[in-house]
Design a protein around this motif. Structure first.
Motif, PDB file in Angstrom:
ATOM      1  N   UNK A  47       0.827  -1.211   0.000  1.00  0.00           N
ATOM      2  CA  UNK A  47       0.000   0.000   0.000  1.00  0.00           C
ATOM      3  C   UNK A  47       0.863   1.264   0.000  1.00  0.00           C
ATOM      4  N   UNK A  48       1.959   1.244   0.780  1.00  0.00           N
ATOM      5  CA  UNK A  48       2.870   2.396   0.811  1.00  0.00           C
ATOM      6  C   UNK A  48       3.524   2.611  -0.543  1.00  0.00           C
ATOM      7  N   UNK A  49       3.877   1.502  -1.194  1.00  0.00           N
ATOM      8  CA  UNK A  49       4.500   1.607  -2.517  1.00  0.00           C
ATOM      9  C   UNK A  49       3.540   2.220  -3.530  1.00  0.00           C
ATOM     10  N   UNK A  50       2.278   1.773  -3.489  1.00  0.00           N
ATOM     11  CA  UNK A  50       1.264   2.308  -4.399  1.00  0.00           C
ATOM     12  C   UNK A  50       1.019   3.792  -4.107  1.00  0.00           C
ATOM     13  N   UNK A  51       0.949   4.132  -2.805  1.00  0.00           N
ATOM     14  CA  UNK A  51       0.713   5.526  -2.407  1.00  0.00           C
ATOM     15  C   UNK A  51       1.869   6.421  -2.841  1.00  0.00           C
ATOM     16  N   UNK A  52       3.109   5.921  -2.666  1.00  0.00           N
ATOM     17  CA  UNK A  52       4.280   6.706  -3.047  1.00  0.00           C
ATOM     18  C   UNK A  52       4.336   6.932  -4.549  1.00  0.00           C
ATOM     19  N   UNK A  53       4.006   5.901  -5.328  1.00  0.00           N
ATOM     20  CA  UNK A  53       3.991   6.041  -6.783  1.00  0.00           C
ATOM     21  C   UNK A  53       2.931   7.051  -7.217  1.00  0.00           C
ATOM     22  N   UNK A  54       1.772   7.002  -6.561  1.00  0.00           N
ATOM     23  CA  UNK A  54       0.694   7.934  -6.873  1.00  0.00           C
ATOM     24  C   UNK A  54       1.115   9.362  -6.540  1.00  0.00           C
ATOM     25  N   UNK A  55       1.743   9.529  -5.371  1.00  0.00           N
ATOM     26  CA  UNK A  55       2.190  10.859  -4.956  1.00  0.00           C
ATOM     27  C   UNK A  55       3.240  11.400  -5.914  1.00  0.00           C
ATOM     28  N   UNK A  56       4.184  10.559  -6.313  1.00  0.00           N
ATOM     29  CA  UNK A  56       5.227  10.999  -7.235  1.00  0.00           C
ATOM     30  C   UNK A  56       4.637  11.420  -8.583  1.00  0.00           C
ATOM     31  N   UNK A  59       3.223  14.817  -8.067  1.00  0.00           N
ATOM     32  CA  UNK A  59       4.276  15.817  -7.911  1.00  0.00           C
ATOM     33  C   UNK A  59       4.890  16.203  -9.257  1.00  0.00           C
ATOM     34  N   UNK A  60       5.146  15.197 -10.087  1.00  0.00           N
ATOM     35  CA  UNK A  60       5.717  15.452 -11.420  1.00  0.00           C
ATOM     36  C   UNK A  60       4.732  16.253 -12.268  1.00  0.00           C
ATOM     37  N   UNK A  61       3.452  15.875 -12.199  1.00  0.00           N
ATOM     38  CA  UNK A  61       2.431  16.588 -12.960  1.00  0.00           C
ATOM     39  C   UNK A  61       2.281  18.026 -12.497  1.00  0.00           C
ATOM     40  N   UNK A  62       2.311  18.240 -11.181  1.00  0.00           N
ATOM     41  CA  UNK A  62       2.196  19.596 -10.636  1.00  0.00           C
ATOM     42  C   UNK A  62       3.402  20.449 -11.019  1.00  0.00           C
ATOM     43  N   UNK A  63       4.575  19.844 -11.025  1.00  0.00           N
ATOM     44  CA  UNK A  63       5.774  20.593 -11.422  1.00  0.00           C
ATOM     45  C   UNK A  63       5.655  21.086 -12.864  1.00  0.00           C
ATOM     46  N   UNK A  64       5.143  20.231 -13.732  1.00  0.00           N
ATOM     47  CA  UNK A  64       4.949  20.618 -15.131  1.00  0.00           C
ATOM     48  C   UNK A  64       3.945  21.759 -15.240  1.00  0.00           C
ATOM     49  N   UNK A 138      -0.515  14.298  -0.799  1.00  0.00           N
ATOM     50  CA  UNK A 138       0.751  15.018  -0.725  1.00  0.00           C
ATOM     51  C   UNK A 138       1.224  14.978   0.718  1.00  0.00           C
ATOM     52  N   UNK A 139       2.324  14.291   0.975  1.00  0.00           N
ATOM     53  CA  UNK A 139       2.773  14.050   2.347  1.00  0.00           C
ATOM     54  C   UNK A 139       3.431  15.262   2.982  1.00  0.00           C
ATOM     55  N   UNK A 140       4.005  16.156   2.179  1.00  0.00           N
ATOM     56  CA  UNK A 140       4.649  17.347   2.716  1.00  0.00           C
ATOM     57  C   UNK A 140       3.582  18.365   3.126  1.00  0.00           C
ATOM     58  N   UNK A 141       3.468  18.606   4.425  1.00  0.00           N
ATOM     59  CA  UNK A 141       2.424  19.503   4.937  1.00  0.00           C
ATOM     60  C   UNK A 141       2.571  20.919   4.393  1.00  0.00           C
ATOM     61  N   UNK A 142       3.802  21.409   4.329  1.00  0.00           N
ATOM     62  CA  UNK A 142       4.039  22.776   3.849  1.00  0.00           C
ATOM     63  C   UNK A 142       3.610  22.923   2.402  1.00  0.00           C
ATOM     64  N   UNK A 143       3.957  21.938   1.589  1.00  0.00           N
ATOM     65  CA  UNK A 143       3.577  21.969   0.173  1.00  0.00           C
ATOM     66  C   UNK A 143       2.067  21.911   0.020  1.00  0.00           C
ATOM     67  N   UNK A 144       1.425  21.065   0.809  1.00  0.00           N
ATOM     68  CA  UNK A 144      -0.030  20.931   0.718  1.00  0.00           C
ATOM     69  C   UNK A 144      -0.714  22.250   1.077  1.00  0.00           C
ATOM     70  N   UNK A 145      -0.203  22.950   2.091  1.00  0.00           N
ATOM     71  CA  UNK A 145      -0.771  24.243   2.486  1.00  0.00           C
ATOM     72  C   UNK A 145      -0.536  25.284   1.394  1.00  0.00           C
ATOM     73  N   UNK A 246      10.055  24.955  -5.794  1.00  0.00           N
ATOM     74  CA  UNK A 246      11.177  24.489  -4.986  1.00  0.00           C
ATOM     75  C   UNK A 246      10.766  23.310  -4.107  1.00  0.00           C
ATOM     76  N   UNK A 247       9.581  23.402  -3.492  1.00  0.00           N
ATOM     77  CA  UNK A 247       9.075  22.301  -2.661  1.00  0.00           C
ATOM     78  C   UNK A 247       8.813  21.052  -3.496  1.00  0.00           C
ATOM     79  N   UNK A 248       8.276  21.251  -4.690  1.00  0.00           N
ATOM     80  CA  UNK A 248       8.021  20.109  -5.574  1.00  0.00           C
ATOM     81  C   UNK A 248       9.329  19.413  -5.940  1.00  0.00           C
ATOM     82  N   UNK A 249      10.351  20.190  -6.255  1.00  0.00           N
ATOM     83  CA  UNK A 249      11.661  19.621  -6.588  1.00  0.00           C
ATOM     84  C   UNK A 249      12.237  18.812  -5.416  1.00  0.00           C
ATOM     85  N   UNK A 250      12.048  19.314  -4.209  1.00  0.00           N
ATOM     86  CA  UNK A 250      12.597  18.620  -3.030  1.00  0.00           C
ATOM     87  C   UNK A 250      11.878  17.314  -2.737  1.00  0.00           C
ATOM     88  N   UNK A 251      10.631  17.184  -3.201  1.00  0.00           N
ATOM     89  CA  UNK A 251       9.831  15.987  -2.927  1.00  0.00           C
ATOM     90  C   UNK A 251       9.896  14.950  -4.046  1.00  0.00           C
TER      91      UNK A 251
END
Length: 254
Positions: A47-56, A59-64, A138-145, A246-251
């Motif tokens: 489940x963590x692997x699936x969640x991490x892949x989904x989050x990534x 993140x890539x889509x948001x960066x674009x 999105x696991x990063x609280x700062x980014x989510x806010x 910057x936050x997206x790049x770090x994640x």
């Protein structure tokens, strides 16, 4: 394995070795618990692997998306600057004793007031995440806010751009009144031919507008609003956009 333990259990019961049977029973329970824990660990890992892949993927889509939005905002800031600087030049002409040429005034008018200033960011993925409740992935609280605040900031930007548009309309409407000519502006900037309109033989002069206090007041209000849009809205928005990137790049994990 279970058959083996059942066989031992039967033998222990038959021999009436109660203490040994209790030890066996405890051992069997421990094995079952260990098996359950292992199964849960494997399931959680999956489940963590699936969640991490989904989050990534998010993140890539948001960066674009935010990368494209940054390019749009940079261009909008440039156009807005060209606009209010041309308006400033018109005010300078009003202070001169000598009248400029009709062509010079017409070009400045187009540079100042022909472009609508409107920020149209790429937010399809972000809105989809918000509407589907996926922003919680999105696991990063700062980014989510930051992403949540971004949407609220856009509403404020839209209101400011609407006010700026009203100031621009006030000036354009001035040339719709008697004694002034939008067609003269089109003729001297070459836009008449682009629109398939024949030039006038004796175009109406717009130079008298430079003597109007009311016209000057409208332009000054436009300049104030344009600079306020840049300094108090676009510049902070660009800063927020850079922080999100910057936050997206770090994640994002390469």
């Amino acid at each position: 394995m279970l058959k083996f333990f059942r066989k031992i259990r039967k033998e222990l019961i038959a021999e009436k070795k109660v203490s040994n049977y209790l030890l066996y029973a405890i051992g069997e329970i421990v094995l079952v618990v260990i098996g359950i824990l292992i199964a849960l660990a494997i399931n959680n890992a999956n489940e963590d692997s699936i969640k991490n892949k989904k989050e990534q993927a998010y993140l890539v889509g948001l960066k674009s998306e935010f990368g494209i939005s940054k390019l749009k905002l940079e261009e909008l800031i440039r156009v807005n600057k060209v606009s209010y600087e041309a308006a400033q030049d018109i005010v300078h002409l009003m202070d001169n004793e000598e009248n400029p040429s009709e062509k010079e005034l017409s070009k400045l008018f187009i540079d100042a007031f022909a472009s609508d200033i409107f920020f149209n960011p790429n937010n399809s993925l972000l809105f989809e995440m918000i509407n589907s409740g996926s922003l919680k992935d999105i696991s990063n609280d700062t980014l989510r806010i930051r992403l949540t605040n971004w949407v609220a900031t856009l509403d404020d930007i839209t209101n400011q751009e609407k006010f700026l548009g009203e100031q621009r309309t006030n000036i354009v409407n001035w040339f719709r009144t008697a004694g002034y000519s939008i067609r003269t502006i089109l003729d001297y900037t070459g836009m008449s031919s682009q629109l398939g309109i024949q030039k006038e033989n004796e175009p109406t002069s717009n130079l008298s507008a430079l003597k109007s206090i009311a016209f000057e007041n409208n332009i000054l209000l436009f300049i104030i609003t344009s600079q306020s849009t840049e300094n108090e809205h676009y510049d902070p928005l660009m800063k927020s956009l850079d922080e999100i990137l910057s936050l997206l790049d770090s994640e994002i994990k390469e």
